[in-house]
Write a protein that holds these residues in place. Sequence first.
Motif, short mmCIF file in Angstrom:
data_model
loop_
_atom_site.label_atom_id
_atom_site.label_comp_id
_atom_site.label_asym_id
_atom_site.label_seq_id
_atom_site.Cartn_x
_atom_site.Cartn_y
_atom_site.Cartn_z
N UNK A 93 11.68 3.81 -4.86
CA UNK A 93 11.50 3.56 -6.29
C UNK A 93 11.33 2.06 -6.57
N UNK A 94 11.99 1.21 -5.77
CA UNK A 94 11.99 -0.23 -6.05
C UNK A 94 10.63 -0.87 -5.92
N UNK A 95 9.71 -0.28 -5.15
CA UNK A 95 8.40 -0.90 -4.94
C UNK A 95 7.27 -0.12 -5.61
N UNK A 96 7.64 0.84 -6.44
CA UNK A 96 6.62 1.70 -7.05
C UNK A 96 5.61 0.90 -7.86
N UNK A 97 6.06 -0.18 -8.52
CA UNK A 97 5.18 -0.97 -9.39
C UNK A 97 4.49 -2.12 -8.65
N UNK A 131 0.86 -1.19 0.00
CA UNK A 131 0.00 0.00 0.00
C UNK A 131 0.90 1.24 0.00
N UNK A 132 1.19 1.75 -1.19
CA UNK A 132 2.13 2.87 -1.32
C UNK A 132 1.51 4.21 -0.92
N UNK A 133 0.19 4.23 -0.71
CA UNK A 133 -0.45 5.44 -0.18
C UNK A 133 -0.26 5.49 1.33
N UNK A 149 20.60 8.35 2.57
CA UNK A 149 19.64 9.09 1.73
C UNK A 149 19.55 8.47 0.34
N UNK A 150 20.68 8.08 -0.22
CA UNK A 150 20.68 7.47 -1.55
C UNK A 150 19.95 6.13 -1.53
N UNK A 151 20.23 5.33 -0.51
CA UNK A 151 19.54 4.04 -0.38
C UNK A 151 18.03 4.26 -0.19
N UNK A 152 17.67 5.29 0.57
CA UNK A 152 16.25 5.56 0.84
C UNK A 152 15.51 5.90 -0.45
N UNK A 162 7.14 -2.87 3.04
CA UNK A 162 6.54 -1.65 3.57
C UNK A 162 7.59 -0.64 4.00
N UNK A 163 8.72 -1.13 4.53
CA UNK A 163 9.82 -0.23 4.88
C UNK A 163 10.40 0.41 3.63
N UNK A 164 10.60 -0.37 2.57
CA UNK A 164 11.12 0.19 1.32
C UNK A 164 10.18 1.25 0.77
#
Length: 657
Positions: free
Chosen positions: A343-347, A178-180, A335-338, A283-285
């Motif tokens: 982005x990795x779970x956007x889809x 749930x990206x919202x 910050x870079x990893x964050x 969910x953390x990602x």
Amino acid sequence: MRVALLAESFLPHMNGVTGSVLQILRHLAAEGHDTLVIAPRAGEVDGDLHGARTELLRSVPLPGYPDVRVVFARAARLTAILRDFRPDVIHLASPFVLGWQGLAAADALRVPAVAVYQTDIVAYARKYGMPRATSLVGRHVSRLHRRATITLAPSSPAMRQLEELGVDRLRRWGRGVDSVRFAPHRRSERWRSQVAPGETVIGYVGRLAPEKQVEDLAAVADLPGTRLVIVGDGPSRPALERMLPRALFTGHLGGAALAETLASFDVFVHPGESETFGQTIQEALASGVPVVATGVGGPVDLVRSSIDGWLYRPGDLSDLRARVADLVGDDAKRRAFAAAAEESVRHRTWDALCSQLIGHYEDARMLRPIDDALLRRAATRPSAPPAAPAARPRWSRYVALGDSLTEGLCDTSRMPAGQHRGWADRLAQLLAHEGSDAEPFRYANLAVRSRRVRDLTEEQLPRALALRPDLVSILIGANDLVGRPVDIAALAAEVETSVRALRDAGADVLLVTPFLPRRRAAVLLGRRFAAFASELRRVAADTGAILLDMESLPAIGDLELWASDRVHLRSRGHRFLAYRAADALGVPDAGALGGLDAALHVDDDPVAEGTWLGRDVLPWVWRRLHGRKAGDGIAAKHSGYVIIGGRGDVRSRARTP
């Protein structure tokens, strides 16, 4: 569609299984499907079930873990409930006890069952100090999932684990996020100032139970300038509070409170080694928090080490400490990893995953009647294409053997007049793209129309062995099966001889089962084709061949994939077969590439002239009466190797193997 969901756990107890079921109910309701939930009764259910009907059954708590409930329902009771609901498919969420009874009910009603593997019960038995029960549990899991129409596994390690247990029909299906709800903007400086003013927050979210190995967090609890926050509850909490006196234990959190807390972490740590997936990692990602997790099980597919987190060596707590310390001490890297994590779970939305799930339901609905018919004939059921190997070979010399289907008859897409392409040509192009830049990809196609199994062993096999291939495909037998009465076992034994000769020569073999269009006339041949496919499954298992079992892909029978002569594939069908073969061979993203190809490619099959009777049937009968075959006088189109370039173009003919 009417979907019955049987869940081993449910509200008010919230865990990964319950969360997945609620998301599925939401999506199915939005798509207009009717749903029924059968689950343990454990208290008041106050969540939004999106219009689902419920049948909550009497349950007892698991000793030592009261949040987990066990239902001992008779199969007859479940059958009556399900018969009243009339489901099109039964969804088994993390099945074990209730799921086994649900399978019995599904068999009684002849309804397809889709089993979703979410909990590593074998590892749990081991963690809870029941070594004698471990093998018993493993056998039960194997029997259960082999009995289901389809099993969905969430990760590549889970797929391999089930394969080792002998589960024969597996599909990959992950979890949505749930990206919202879980997003970086949920981060709260107010929360951080109250909990860990001026400190870096190391966090964990999940059950506090032995299988989660939360005690391993002691390795990072004393890192300077940090505060350890543990979210969750469970039987291990009292012992963990004594072990980690400086850590903050929040207890169970949900909704907005969980989203805010998770996004306010600086580093998320997940030490459990028995995760089939790892939903809290995802969910953390999504919350923009880099993750440090053990390099085994579900986390392997979720965490990209050195991009959005670190995978540490399982059981190596010094490596765990070093990985966390690396992120704690480097703000820029964190910050870079964050950013990469979000982005990795956007889809990976639940809508996308649930749309895939409905596709699996449809597959199961097509497979169930096939399974029932085969079992009535004492034949084995079709198996799904094998999971892609973790490290597949880099083949450079591919030879295709078979009849008109492998020759490519009726696939004239973008070919000069009188020439054909075919699924094997398309597969060769896909393999060439994945090949080594240092070595050219060589391809030969020895298939000729009208050829039979005897032609394979006497004519094609010797020529193939002379070419010293490292990969050979075999699709043969249809011409034997449509003729006079045939000894199926003897025919398969002859194919086995060829397969063993190629395997002994060091070649991998892709063995494809023959198939039929979904026409009334084809029903007359169905029993022969099913029996031959059953024998080829045994051949593949005994020889180590890679099996592409077309009976597990009922879509191949769709008439839109077949040419106007009703016996050969058209271009669309050859594309379908090529991408399914590529998927079986482990070509990355073959399924997605096939969908893209189908969306972009416009078939240019010519419109056949004349009637089917005059154009196709009568010439075939005339040849039969005169002892002739369509392949008489026709040579293989690539009797020696041709070299395929990096873009799949045929550049030249190779003179030597």
